[in-house]
Design an enzyme around this catalytic site. Structure first.
Site, PDB file in Angstrom:
ATOM      1  N   MET A 136       4.535  -4.072  -1.170  1.00 21.82           N
ATOM      2  CA  MET A 136       5.409  -5.017  -0.295  1.00 21.82           C
ATOM      3  C   MET A 136       4.996  -5.113   1.241  1.00 21.82           C
ATOM      4  O   MET A 136       5.033  -4.040   1.808  1.00 21.82           O
ATOM      5  CB  MET A 136       6.841  -4.641  -0.678  1.00 21.82           C
ATOM      6  CG  MET A 136       7.525  -4.817  -1.858  1.00 21.82           C
ATOM      7  SD  MET A 136       9.088  -4.206  -1.946  1.00 21.82           S
ATOM      8  CE  MET A 136      10.161  -5.559  -0.844  1.00 21.82           C
ATOM      9  N   CYS A 152     -10.321  -4.304   3.330  1.00 25.22           N
ATOM     10  CA  CYS A 152      -8.902  -3.776   3.296  1.00 25.22           C
ATOM     11  C   CYS A 152      -8.590  -3.692   1.745  1.00 25.22           C
ATOM     12  O   CYS A 152      -7.966  -2.754   1.306  1.00 25.22           O
ATOM     13  CB  CYS A 152      -8.000  -4.482   4.033  1.00 25.22           C
ATOM     14  SG  CYS A 152      -6.131  -3.939   3.840  1.00 25.22           S
ATOM     15  N   LEU A 162       2.519   0.170   2.737  1.00 29.00           N
ATOM     16  CA  LEU A 162       1.540   0.993   3.441  1.00 29.00           C
ATOM     17  C   LEU A 162       1.424   0.823   4.862  1.00 29.00           C
ATOM     18  O   LEU A 162       1.272  -0.543   5.364  1.00 29.00           O
ATOM     19  CB  LEU A 162      -0.147   0.858   3.002  1.00 29.00           C
ATOM     20  CG  LEU A 162      -0.211   1.054   1.371  1.00 29.00           C
ATOM     21  CD1 LEU A 162      -1.645   0.836   1.198  1.00 29.00           C
ATOM     22  CD2 LEU A 162       0.317   2.508   1.142  1.00 29.00           C
ATOM     23  N   CYS A 204      -4.726  -9.458  10.633  1.00 27.52           N
ATOM     24  CA  CYS A 204      -3.371  -8.541  10.853  1.00 27.52           C
ATOM     25  C   CYS A 204      -3.417  -7.863  11.986  1.00 27.52           C
ATOM     26  O   CYS A 204      -2.419  -7.699  12.799  1.00 27.52           O
ATOM     27  CB  CYS A 204      -3.008  -7.821   9.612  1.00 27.52           C
ATOM     28  SG  CYS A 204      -3.869  -6.538   9.380  1.00 27.52           S
ATOM     29  N   VAL A 227       7.288 -13.082   2.826  1.00 25.51           N
ATOM     30  CA  VAL A 227       7.810 -13.783   1.661  1.00 25.51           C
ATOM     31  C   VAL A 227       7.193 -13.567   0.363  1.00 25.51           C
ATOM     32  O   VAL A 227       8.048 -13.719  -0.813  1.00 25.51           O
ATOM     33  CB  VAL A 227       8.309 -15.136   2.117  1.00 25.51           C
ATOM     34  CG1 VAL A 227       6.899 -16.048   2.037  1.00 25.51           C
ATOM     35  CG2 VAL A 227       8.964 -15.873   1.049  1.00 25.51           C
TER      36      VAL A 227
END
Length: 368
Positions: free
Chosen positions: A20, A113, A45, A209, A24
């Protein structure tokens, strides 16, 4: 809200761990898992200090996003755990991103990642929690073929994320589930709205990100100051024709930002030479590539006898190609192929695997 989690035992007896991020997509995956009757555990995480590192909302894995994930878990009535992987993320993703840019390459941190903290450390967490599978919000499909699980493009081409998952191993794919792979994005938001999830209208993450406002150069300059030093712009013959403000502002195939006056036609970045801080520019024809040498090849699933296509950028269209050893050869010249990016191989909608582009082979000699 039915979802096929492809488990070998009844879902009421299963335990599903959901990755999670606070967005959404992963929130709806958690809702689908909970609705299936399986015991569902949400895991987030924490990858960086959102405020200190980037000071921006709308990414993932930090600050408000963790609070959003927790709120969704509370709404669904499922357990939720947060694990701090900031140190590992910085070493394996952020520092590597800066090093690649400083070396004149074009990195894809999202793949690194997935290779690292998400599909290695998160796997370990899920198995430690006794999960039967790890479900994520990626838009790809897991299809069980004659030789076991295969990775396929998402049903919605506009949302397909298969390019970023080419490094997924067979063992990982055996444990992974992608419940959204057959859905269009509007349907996902519809489910979230119907369940009154607070993230139903949350914007999708944009850019990388940990990079604020898409300013890659700013992050690299902060971590590797030497990469921001100015240098010469040269043509294909090595003649100095201008100055640049730092190689970190340029990638192969780029046209904008090349400050050279008097050129009769547009100039493109052909090479980046960090050793001499030179930016080599030329006409678009000089970008034509007939092949590339790949490293760290990863193959997914069993063999395929179909013709292959390849994508060399996430937004590029797959083009006909073939493999010869560690080299990929394109049927027609390809443009904008940059070391550091990935070449991902497909047979129809199936992802065969791929590798990292180490060096390219020019399609032909181009006069300076």
């Amino acid at each position: 809200m039915d979802a096929d989690f492809q488990l070998d035992r009844p879902l009421k007896d299963a335990r599903i761990v959901v990755a999670m991020s606070g967005g959404v997509d992963s929130s709806v995956v958690a809702a689908l898992a909970a609705a299936s009757g399986a015991e569902t555990i949400g895991v987030t995480l924490q990858l960086y200090d959102h405020g200190a590192a980037v000071g921006r909302k709308g990414a993932c894995c930090a600050g408000q996003d963790i609070r959003d994930a927790r709120a969704v878990a509370d709404r669904l009535g499922i357990a939720h755990y947060v694990f701090d992987y900031e140190t590992a993320f910085r070493a394996s993703v952020i520092d590597q991103f800066a090093d690649e840019y400083a070396a004149g390459r074009t990195p894809i941190p999202c793949v690194r990642c997935n290779q690292g903290v998400k599909f290695t450390d998160l796997f370990r967490v899920a198995r430690d929690l006794g999960a039967d599978c790890l479900a994520t919000g990626h838009y790809v499909r897991r299809v069980v073929g004659a030789h076991g699980p295969e990775l396929h493009r998402a049903a919605d081409p506009a949302r397909d994320q298969s390019y970023f998952l080419f490094a997924t191993t067979d063992a990982q794919l055996d444990f992974l589930r992608f419940p959204l792979g057959h859905m269009p994005k509007p349907r996902v938001r519809e489910i979230a709205t119907g369940l009154s999830l607070g993230v139903a209208a949350k914007p999708d993450s944009q850019d990388i990100c940990f990079v604020p406002d898409g300013d890659y150069a700013g992050i690299v300059r902060k971590l590797r100051p030497e990469a921001g030093e100015p240098g010469d712009i040269v043509d294909l013959a090595g003649r100095v024709i201008g100055r640049h403000r730092g190689l970190i502002h340029f990638t192969i195939g780029q046209r904008r930002g090349i400050e050279v006056g008097g050129s009769p036609e547009p100039l493109y970045v052909i090479r980046v030479e960090p050793e001499t801080r030179r930016l080599v520019v030329g006409r678009r024809a000089a970008l034509a590539v007939r092949g590339a040498r790949l490293s760290e090849m990863n193959w997914i699933g069993g063999p395929s006898h179909e013709p292959i296509t390849a994508k060399v950028r996430s937004l590029a269209k797959p083009v006909p190609a073939r493999m010869e050893g560690d080299r990929i050869l394109f049927d027609s010249p390809e443009y904008g192929v940059a070391p550091g990016q990935a070449a991902v191989l497909y047979a129809g909608d199936r992802v065969l695997g791929g590798g990292w582009i180490q060096e390219t082979e020019a399609a032909e000699l181009v006069a300076a």
